[in-house]
Motif scaffolding. Structure first.
Motif, PDB file in Angstrom:
ATOM      1  N   UNK A 189       0.812  -1.219   0.000  1.00  0.00           N
ATOM      2  CA  UNK A 189       0.000   0.000   0.000  1.00  0.00           C
ATOM      3  C   UNK A 189       0.845   1.268   0.000  1.00  0.00           C
ATOM      4  N   UNK A 190       1.559   1.470  -1.093  1.00  0.00           N
ATOM      5  CA  UNK A 190       2.384   2.667  -1.222  1.00  0.00           C
ATOM      6  C   UNK A 190       2.214   3.228  -2.627  1.00  0.00           C
ATOM      7  N   UNK A 191       2.077   4.537  -2.698  1.00  0.00           N
ATOM      8  CA  UNK A 191       1.980   5.226  -3.989  1.00  0.00           C
ATOM      9  C   UNK A 191       3.214   6.093  -4.169  1.00  0.00           C
ATOM     10  N   UNK A 192       3.921   5.874  -5.257  1.00  0.00           N
ATOM     11  CA  UNK A 192       5.114   6.677  -5.512  1.00  0.00           C
ATOM     12  C   UNK A 192       4.714   7.969  -6.211  1.00  0.00           C
ATOM     13  N   UNK A 193       5.721   8.861  -6.347  1.00  0.00           N
ATOM     14  CA  UNK A 193       5.452  10.134  -7.003  1.00  0.00           C
ATOM     15  C   UNK A 193       5.423  11.301  -6.048  1.00  0.00           C
ATOM     16  N   UNK A 194       6.142  11.185  -4.919  1.00  0.00           N
ATOM     17  CA  UNK A 194       6.208  12.286  -3.964  1.00  0.00           C
ATOM     18  C   UNK A 194       7.595  12.280  -3.317  1.00  0.00           C
ATOM     19  N   UNK A 195       7.786  13.179  -2.357  1.00  0.00           N
ATOM     20  CA  UNK A 195       9.098  13.340  -1.731  1.00  0.00           C
ATOM     21  C   UNK A 195       9.502  12.119  -0.906  1.00  0.00           C
ATOM     22  N   UNK A 196       8.549  11.248  -0.580  1.00  0.00           N
ATOM     23  CA  UNK A 196       8.882  10.051   0.205  1.00  0.00           C
ATOM     24  C   UNK A 196       9.526   8.952  -0.628  1.00  0.00           C
ATOM     25  N   UNK A 197       9.536   9.108  -1.950  1.00  0.00           N
ATOM     26  CA  UNK A 197      10.110   8.065  -2.804  1.00  0.00           C
ATOM     27  C   UNK A 197      11.563   7.781  -2.447  1.00  0.00           C
ATOM     28  N   UNK A 198      12.335   8.850  -2.226  1.00  0.00           N
ATOM     29  CA  UNK A 198      13.750   8.692  -1.907  1.00  0.00           C
ATOM     30  C   UNK A 198      13.938   7.959  -0.590  1.00  0.00           C
ATOM     31  N   UNK A 199      13.061   8.235   0.374  1.00  0.00           N
ATOM     32  CA  UNK A 199      13.140   7.558   1.666  1.00  0.00           C
ATOM     33  C   UNK A 199      12.911   6.060   1.508  1.00  0.00           C
ATOM     34  N   UNK A 200      11.941   5.692   0.659  1.00  0.00           N
ATOM     35  CA  UNK A 200      11.668   4.271   0.448  1.00  0.00           C
ATOM     36  C   UNK A 200      12.849   3.583  -0.227  1.00  0.00           C
ATOM     37  N   UNK A 201      13.450   4.243  -1.208  1.00  0.00           N
ATOM     38  CA  UNK A 201      14.608   3.665  -1.885  1.00  0.00           C
ATOM     39  C   UNK A 201      15.724   3.385  -0.889  1.00  0.00           C
ATOM     40  N   UNK A 202      16.001   4.331  -0.005  1.00  0.00           N
ATOM     41  CA  UNK A 202      17.065   4.133   0.978  1.00  0.00           C
ATOM     42  C   UNK A 202      16.679   3.090   2.018  1.00  0.00           C
ATOM     43  N   UNK A 203      15.407   3.042   2.358  1.00  0.00           N
ATOM     44  CA  UNK A 203      14.914   2.066   3.335  1.00  0.00           C
ATOM     45  C   UNK A 203      15.122   0.641   2.810  1.00  0.00           C
ATOM     46  N   UNK A 204      14.934   0.465   1.507  1.00  0.00           N
ATOM     47  CA  UNK A 204      15.056  -0.858   0.893  1.00  0.00           C
ATOM     48  C   UNK A 204      16.460  -1.144   0.360  1.00  0.00           C
ATOM     49  N   UNK A 205      17.384  -0.231   0.554  1.00  0.00           N
ATOM     50  CA  UNK A 205      18.722  -0.345  -0.027  1.00  0.00           C
ATOM     51  C   UNK A 205      19.356  -1.718   0.242  1.00  0.00           C
ATOM     52  N   UNK A 227     -10.888   3.872 -15.269  1.00  0.00           N
ATOM     53  CA  UNK A 227     -10.799   5.127 -14.525  1.00  0.00           C
ATOM     54  C   UNK A 227      -9.439   5.264 -13.866  1.00  0.00           C
ATOM     55  N   UNK A 228      -8.977   6.501 -13.753  1.00  0.00           N
ATOM     56  CA  UNK A 228      -7.663   6.759 -13.160  1.00  0.00           C
ATOM     57  C   UNK A 228      -7.648   6.375 -11.685  1.00  0.00           C
ATOM     58  N   UNK A 229      -6.480   5.943 -11.189  1.00  0.00           N
ATOM     59  CA  UNK A 229      -6.321   5.517  -9.794  1.00  0.00           C
ATOM     60  C   UNK A 229      -5.337   6.421  -9.053  1.00  0.00           C
ATOM     61  N   UNK A 230      -5.041   7.572  -9.615  1.00  0.00           N
ATOM     62  CA  UNK A 230      -4.100   8.491  -8.973  1.00  0.00           C
ATOM     63  C   UNK A 230      -4.681   8.982  -7.646  1.00  0.00           C
ATOM     64  N   UNK A 231      -3.871   8.913  -6.585  1.00  0.00           N
ATOM     65  CA  UNK A 231      -4.306   9.341  -5.266  1.00  0.00           C
ATOM     66  C   UNK A 231      -4.961   8.247  -4.445  1.00  0.00           C
ATOM     67  N   UNK A 232      -5.084   7.060  -4.992  1.00  0.00           N
ATOM     68  CA  UNK A 232      -5.729   5.962  -4.277  1.00  0.00           C
ATOM     69  C   UNK A 232      -4.762   5.255  -3.320  1.00  0.00           C
ATOM     70  N   UNK A 233      -3.466   5.566  -3.418  1.00  0.00           N
ATOM     71  CA  UNK A 233      -2.506   5.011  -2.468  1.00  0.00           C
ATOM     72  C   UNK A 233      -1.832   3.731  -2.903  1.00  0.00           C
TER      73      UNK A 233
END
Length: 291
Positions: A189-205, A227-233
Motif C-alpha cells: 500500500x504505497x503510492x510513488x510520485x512524492x518526496x517520500x520516494x527517496x526515503x523508500x529507496x534508501x529504506x530498501x537499499x 478510470x484513473x487511480x491516482x491518489x488511491x494510495x
C-alpha cells in the motif's frame, strides 16, 4: 569467523529465515476458481527468523495461518505488525482462532492514528452494530499492544526491525526485517510520485527481498485503461521495478494484487514485468520463500 559469499558469518547464515504468504490480494477478497493459483485472501505475511514468528497484517489470510498454528501445535507466541488500518488489512482478525485461546500470546504493533492507539483502533472495529461480539469480551489470548512510529527500531530475538511511514491515505508503515545478515522489506500500500520516494529507496537499499505494492499497470493508474487511480494510495509494476532498481534489491516480489486480475491475467502481468527484471515473482498464497 568464516564468512560466505555475501559476507555473512557462518552463525548468521545458519539462522533460519523465511517468508510465507497467507494473503496476497488487495482491497477485497477475491475467492473463486479463477484466482486459485495466486490466491484470493487479503494481506497477511508470515516472517520467521530463528524462533521468532512475525505476522504482518491481519487480512483474511490470517484465518488460514491461525488454522496452521493450531494444527502444528504452535508456536504459541508471535509479534503482529500492522501496516495500517484499512479494512482489507484487518478483516481477518475476528476469525483468527488463536486470539481466542488463552495459551497464545501476541504483541501487537501499529501506529497511532487520529489520536487513537493501536489497541483502540483494533477494538473499534469489533463493535455493535457492525460485529456481534467485542474484542474485550472474546479475546482470551495474552495480548500486549505497543504503539509504533516511523523511524523506530526493534530488536526481537535475532531480528532487527525498522519502520518507515509510506505514502498512503491515512498513513502506512513499511517494515524492514534484518535477520542473520539478510533482509526483507514489506512495503504494501504505497503510492510513488512524492518526496517520500527517496526515503523508500534508501529504506530498501540492498535488501535481499522487496515485497511491494504493484496493484496496477501504468495505463490503469493513469486512466488510459479504465478510470484513473491516482491518489488511491497504490502503485504500478513499473514503479515497483524502478524502486527495486534504485534500491539494488536482489529479488522483487509483487504484492497486493488487484482483485479483478485473475490467474491468467496475473501470468501475463508477471511475464511483462520479467522483461524488465527477470528474477521478479508475484506473491502466491502458501508459498514459502527462504532467505
Amino acid at each position: 569467523m568464516a564468512e560466505d559469499e555475501q559476507g555473512r558469518t557462518t552463525a548468521e547464515a545458519r539462522v533460519p529465515f523465511h517468508v510465507r504468504f497467507w494473503g496476497v490480494r488487495g482491497s477485497i477478497p477475491a475467492p473463486g476458481p479463477k484466482t486459485q493459483r495466486y490466491g484470493g485472501n487479503t494481506p497477511c505475511v508470515e516472517v520467521r527468523c530463528g524462533d521468532e514468528l512475525f505476522i504482518f497484517d491481519l487480512g483474511t489470510g490470517v484465518r488460514v495461518l491461525g488454522e496452521e498454528l493450531l494444527a502444528a501445535g504452535g508456536p504459541t507466541r508471535a509479534s503482529i505488525f500492522l501496516s495500517h488500518y484499512h479494512y482489507d488489512h484487518l478483516q481477518g482478525l475476528p476469525f483468527f482462532t488463536p486470539i481466542f485461546i488463552p495459551r497464545f500470546a501476541f504483541t501487537v504493533y501499529g501506529a497511532p492514528r487520529e489520536g487513537r492507539s493501536v489497541k483502540e483502533v483494533l477494538s473499534g472495529q469489533m463493535v455493535h452494530p457492525y460485529f456481534p461480539v467485542t474484542a474485550e469480551d472474546t479475546f482470551k489470548a495474552q495480548l500486549t499492544y505497543k504503539d509504533l512510529g516511523s523511524g523506530q527500531q526493534l530488536e526481537l530475538g535475532p531480528a532487527r526491525i525498522h519502520t518507515l511511514d509510506l505514502n498512503h491515505p491515512g498513513g502506512n508503515l513499511g517494515y524492514r526485517v534484518e535477520c542473520g545478515g539478510r533482509s526483507v522489506v514489506y512495503a504494501t500500500d504505497v503510492e510513488v510520485g512524492c518526496e517520500k520516494d527517496t526515503e523508500l529507496v534508501e529504506f530498501a537499499r540492498d535488501a535481499d527481498m522487496l515485497i511491494i505494492d504493484a496493484m496496477y499497470t501504468e495505463d490503469e493508474y493513469r486512466g488510459r485503461k479504465g478510470s484513473a487511480k491516482i491518489g488511491w494510495g497504490h502503485s504500478t509494476w513499473e514503479s515497483a521495478v524502478e524502486t527495486a532498481n534504485k534500491s539494488k534489491v536482489k529479488k522483487l516480489v509483487l504484492f497486493h494484487h488487484d482483485p479483478k486480475r485473475d490467474d491468467d491475467a496475473m501470468d501475463r502481468f508477471v511475464e511483462e514485468v520479467r522483461k524488465h527484471r527477470p528474477e521478479t515473482i508475484a506473491a502466491v498464497e502458501s508459498e514459502i520463500l527462504k532467505l
